[in-house]
Design a protein around this motif. Structure first.
Motif, PDB file in Angstrom:
ATOM      1  N   PRO A  41       0.805  -1.216   0.000  1.00 51.62           N
ATOM      2  CA  PRO A  41       0.000   0.000   0.000  1.00 51.62           C
ATOM      3  C   PRO A  41       0.845   1.276   0.000  1.00 51.62           C
ATOM      4  CG  PRO A  41      -0.353  -1.282   2.027  1.00 51.62           C
ATOM      5  CD  PRO A  41       0.614  -2.027   1.185  1.00 51.62           C
ATOM      6  N   ASP A  42       2.159   1.141   0.224  1.00 55.47           N
ATOM      7  CA  ASP A  42       3.054   2.296   0.238  1.00 55.47           C
ATOM      8  C   ASP A  42       3.781   2.504  -1.087  1.00 55.47           C
ATOM      9  OD1 ASP A  42       2.398   2.700   2.925  1.00 55.47           O
ATOM     10  OD2 ASP A  42       3.970   1.308   3.573  1.00 55.47           O
ATOM     11  N   MET A  43       3.550   1.611  -2.046  1.00 56.48           N
ATOM     12  CA  MET A  43       4.256   1.721  -3.319  1.00 56.48           C
ATOM     13  C   MET A  43       3.756   2.931  -4.116  1.00 56.48           C
ATOM     14  SD  MET A  43       2.352  -1.372  -5.440  1.00 56.48           S
ATOM     15  CE  MET A  43       2.649  -0.924  -7.123  1.00 56.48           C
ATOM     16  N   PRO A  44       4.593   3.482  -5.004  1.00 62.32           N
ATOM     17  CA  PRO A  44       4.129   4.572  -5.866  1.00 62.32           C
ATOM     18  C   PRO A  44       2.956   4.094  -6.729  1.00 62.32           C
ATOM     19  CG  PRO A  44       6.510   4.312  -6.017  1.00 62.32           C
ATOM     20  CD  PRO A  44       5.983   3.151  -5.226  1.00 62.32           C
ATOM     21  N   GLY A  45       1.924   4.896  -6.826  1.00 65.29           N
ATOM     22  CA  GLY A  45       0.766   4.529  -7.634  1.00 65.29           C
ATOM     23  C   GLY A  45      -0.143   3.508  -6.984  1.00 65.29           C
ATOM     24  N   ALA A  46      -0.012   3.284  -5.687  1.00 72.19           N
ATOM     25  CA  ALA A  46      -0.807   2.264  -4.999  1.00 72.19           C
ATOM     26  C   ALA A  46      -2.303   2.522  -5.116  1.00 72.19           C
ATOM     27  CB  ALA A  46      -0.411   2.177  -3.524  1.00 72.19           C
ATOM     28  N   ASP A  47      -2.691   3.788  -5.269  1.00 71.97           N
ATOM     29  CA  ASP A  47      -4.112   4.130  -5.350  1.00 71.97           C
ATOM     30  C   ASP A  47      -4.659   4.040  -6.773  1.00 71.97           C
ATOM     31  OD1 ASP A  47      -2.572   6.319  -6.198  1.00 71.97           O
ATOM     32  OD2 ASP A  47      -4.117   7.755  -5.605  1.00 71.97           O
ATOM     33  N   LYS A  48      -3.802   3.768  -7.745  1.00 73.99           N
ATOM     34  CA  LYS A  48      -4.233   3.660  -9.141  1.00 73.99           C
ATOM     35  C   LYS A  48      -4.915   2.310  -9.380  1.00 73.99           C
ATOM     36  CE  LYS A  48      -2.785   7.676 -10.217  1.00 73.99           C
ATOM     37  NZ  LYS A  48      -3.767   8.730 -10.361  1.00 73.99           N
ATOM     38  N   ILE A  49      -5.725   2.251 -10.421  1.00 74.47           N
ATOM     39  CA  ILE A  49      -6.548   1.066 -10.699  1.00 74.47           C
ATOM     40  C   ILE A  49      -5.745   0.007 -11.450  1.00 74.47           C
ATOM     41  CG2 ILE A  49      -8.636   0.224 -11.846  1.00 74.47           C
ATOM     42  CD1 ILE A  49      -9.096   2.032  -9.358  1.00 74.47           C
ATOM     43  N   MET A  50      -5.631  -1.173 -10.832  1.00 69.68           N
ATOM     44  CA  MET A  50      -4.973  -2.314 -11.463  1.00 69.68           C
ATOM     45  C   MET A  50      -5.946  -3.049 -12.375  1.00 69.68           C
ATOM     46  SD  MET A  50      -3.101  -5.598  -9.764  1.00 69.68           S
ATOM     47  CE  MET A  50      -4.552  -6.620  -9.670  1.00 69.68           C
ATOM     48  N   HIS A  51      -7.207  -3.099 -11.962  1.00 68.20           N
ATOM     49  CA  HIS A  51      -8.226  -3.774 -12.768  1.00 68.20           C
ATOM     50  C   HIS A  51      -9.598  -3.242 -12.383  1.00 68.20           C
ATOM     51  CE1 HIS A  51     -10.350  -6.889 -14.985  1.00 68.20           C
ATOM     52  NE2 HIS A  51     -11.056  -7.121 -13.907  1.00 68.20           N
ATOM     53  N   ALA A  52     -10.390  -2.903 -13.391  1.00 65.20           N
ATOM     54  CA  ALA A  52     -11.778  -2.486 -13.179  1.00 65.20           C
ATOM     55  C   ALA A  52     -12.654  -3.226 -14.174  1.00 65.20           C
ATOM     56  CB  ALA A  52     -11.922  -0.978 -13.381  1.00 65.20           C
ATOM     57  N   MET A  53     -13.862  -3.587 -13.719  1.00 64.66           N
ATOM     58  CA  MET A  53     -14.806  -4.251 -14.608  1.00 64.66           C
ATOM     59  C   MET A  53     -16.203  -3.700 -14.346  1.00 64.66           C
ATOM     60  SD  MET A  53     -15.540  -8.261 -15.486  1.00 64.66           S
ATOM     61  CE  MET A  53     -16.165  -8.770 -13.917  1.00 64.66           C
ATOM     62  N   LEU A  54     -16.815  -3.212 -15.416  1.00 68.17           N
ATOM     63  CA  LEU A  54     -18.185  -2.723 -15.376  1.00 68.17           C
ATOM     64  C   LEU A  54     -19.064  -3.728 -16.105  1.00 68.17           C
ATOM     65  CD1 LEU A  54     -20.310  -0.499 -14.837  1.00 68.17           C
ATOM     66  CD2 LEU A  54     -19.639   0.524 -17.029  1.00 68.17           C
ATOM     67  N   GLU A  55     -20.067  -4.244 -15.410  1.00 58.67           N
ATOM     68  CA  GLU A  55     -21.041  -5.158 -16.012  1.00 58.67           C
ATOM     69  C   GLU A  55     -22.405  -4.510 -15.876  1.00 58.67           C
ATOM     70  OE1 GLU A  55     -19.707  -9.601 -15.660  1.00 58.67           O
ATOM     71  OE2 GLU A  55     -19.673  -8.686 -13.655  1.00 58.67           O
ATOM     72  N   THR A  56     -23.097  -4.348 -17.020  1.00 59.40           N
ATOM     73  CA  THR A  56     -24.370  -3.623 -17.012  1.00 59.40           C
ATOM     74  C   THR A  56     -25.549  -4.576 -17.137  1.00 59.40           C
ATOM     75  OG1 THR A  56     -24.632  -3.316 -19.404  1.00 59.40           O
ATOM     76  CG2 THR A  56     -23.167  -1.770 -18.243  1.00 59.40           C
ATOM     77  N   ASP A  57     -26.719  -4.051 -16.809  1.00 57.08           N
ATOM     78  CA  ASP A  57     -27.947  -4.830 -16.938  1.00 57.08           C
ATOM     79  C   ASP A  57     -28.256  -5.164 -18.389  1.00 57.08           C
ATOM     80  OD1 ASP A  57     -28.187  -4.641 -14.196  1.00 57.08           O
ATOM     81  OD2 ASP A  57     -29.611  -2.978 -14.264  1.00 57.08           O
ATOM     82  N   ASP A  58     -27.719  -4.379 -19.335  1.00 50.98           N
ATOM     83  CA  ASP A  58     -27.937  -4.636 -20.757  1.00 50.98           C
ATOM     84  C   ASP A  58     -26.977  -5.670 -21.327  1.00 50.98           C
ATOM     85  OD1 ASP A  58     -30.091  -2.875 -21.098  1.00 50.98           O
ATOM     86  OD2 ASP A  58     -28.750  -1.170 -21.378  1.00 50.98           O
ATOM     87  N   GLY A  59     -26.099  -6.196 -20.474  1.00 56.18           N
ATOM     88  CA  GLY A  59     -25.173  -7.229 -20.935  1.00 56.18           C
ATOM     89  C   GLY A  59     -23.846  -6.691 -21.441  1.00 56.18           C
ATOM     90  N   PHE A  60     -23.576  -5.394 -21.252  1.00 62.37           N
ATOM     91  CA  PHE A  60     -22.294  -4.831 -21.653  1.00 62.37           C
ATOM     92  C   PHE A  60     -21.253  -5.150 -20.587  1.00 62.37           C
ATOM     93  CE2 PHE A  60     -24.812  -0.954 -23.401  1.00 62.37           C
ATOM     94  CZ  PHE A  60     -25.301  -1.713 -24.440  1.00 62.37           C
ATOM     95  N   THR A  61     -20.031  -5.398 -21.016  1.00 71.91           N
ATOM     96  CA  THR A  61     -18.905  -5.528 -20.104  1.00 71.91           C
ATOM     97  C   THR A  61     -17.779  -4.665 -20.640  1.00 71.91           C
ATOM     98  OG1 THR A  61     -19.487  -7.790 -19.494  1.00 71.91           O
ATOM     99  CG2 THR A  61     -17.238  -7.102 -19.050  1.00 71.91           C
ATOM    100  N   LEU A  62     -17.250  -3.808 -19.779  1.00 68.22           N
ATOM    101  CA  LEU A  62     -16.128  -2.954 -20.131  1.00 68.22           C
ATOM    102  C   LEU A  62     -15.099  -3.079 -19.019  1.00 68.22           C
ATOM    103  CD1 LEU A  62     -14.932  -0.745 -22.018  1.00 68.22           C
ATOM    104  CD2 LEU A  62     -16.098   0.937 -20.571  1.00 68.22           C
ATOM    105  N   MET A  63     -13.857  -3.360 -19.401  1.00 67.86           N
ATOM    106  CA  MET A  63     -12.781  -3.466 -18.427  1.00 67.86           C
ATOM    107  C   MET A  63     -11.765  -2.373 -18.692  1.00 67.86           C
ATOM    108  SD  MET A  63     -12.070  -7.522 -18.228  1.00 67.86           S
ATOM    109  CE  MET A  63     -13.357  -8.695 -17.896  1.00 67.86           C
ATOM    110  N   GLY A  64     -11.023  -2.016 -17.640  1.00 70.17           N
ATOM    111  CA  GLY A  64     -10.012  -0.991 -17.803  1.00 70.17           C
ATOM    112  C   GLY A  64      -9.048  -0.989 -16.643  1.00 70.17           C
ATOM    113  N   ALA A  65      -7.949  -0.259 -16.819  1.00 66.83           N
ATOM    114  CA  ALA A  65      -6.917  -0.161 -15.787  1.00 66.83           C
ATOM    115  C   ALA A  65      -6.000   1.009 -16.104  1.00 66.83           C
ATOM    116  CB  ALA A  65      -6.088  -1.441 -15.735  1.00 66.83           C
TER     117      ALA A  65
END
Length: 135
Positions: A41-65
Motif C-alpha cells: 500500500p506504500d508503493m508509488p501509484g498504490a491508489d491507481k486502478i490495477m483492474h476495473a470491470m463494469l457489467e451492465t444490466d444490458d449485458g455490456f462488459t467494459l474493463m479498464g486499468a
C-alpha cells in the motif's frame, strides 16, 4: 462461465474517473481493485486502478486499468468500442453522454444504409461507434 469478448481500455492514471463515468453512462455494477490492494500500500501509484470491470444490466462488459507505475501509456488507434441495437432512446442517451466533452468525428445521424450512426472520441480518449438499427 461462458467465454466472452469485451474491450479492455488502458488509461494514463485516470481509470477510476473514466470507469465511474462509464458507470454513470451505462449503469451497472463496477468493481475496481488498486495496485496497492495486491502489492504494497506504500508503493508509488498504490491508489491507481490495477483492474476495473463494469457489467451492465444490458449485458455490456467494459474493463479498464491504469498503466502500472513506470510503464508508458501508449494509446492506440486500432480499437473502437461499438454500441449497436434498436433501442433508439437508450443508444441516443449513451451517445449524448459519451460525446459530451469529447470530439465528434461523425455526427449521430441517418446514414445511406438506413441506420443512425455516429463516431466520437470521449473525453478520456476512447473511440466509440454508435449504430441505431432502422431508425
Amino acid at each position: 462461465m461462458a467465454s466472452r469478448l469485451n474491450p479492455y481500455v488502458s488509461f494514463p492514471g485516470n481509470a477510476r474517473e473514466a470507469m465511474e463515468f462509464y458507470q454513470r453512462v451505462f449503469g451497472g455494477d463496477l468493481a475496481m481493485n488498486t495496485f496497492g490492494e495486491f502489492g504494497s500500500p506504500d508503493m508509488p501509484g498504490a491508489d491507481k486502478i490495477m483492474h476495473a470491470m463494469l457489467e451492465t444490466d444490458d449485458g455490456f462488459t467494459l474493463m479498464g486499468a491504469d498503466n502500472p507505475p513506470g510503464e508508458e501509456h501508449r494509446p492506440g488507434n486500432n480499437i473502437t468500442v461499438s454500441l449497436s441495437g434498436d433501442d433508439t432512446d437508450a443508444l441516443r442517451g449513451y451517445w449524448q453522454q459519451l460525446s459530451d466533452g469529447g470530439q465528434v468525428a461523425v455526427p449521430l445521424e441517418k446514414q445511406m444504409w438506413g441506420d443512425e450512426f455516429g463516431m466520437c472520441t470521449d473525453r478520456f480518449g476512447t473511440p466509440w461507434m454508435v449504430n441505431i438499427a432502422g431508425s
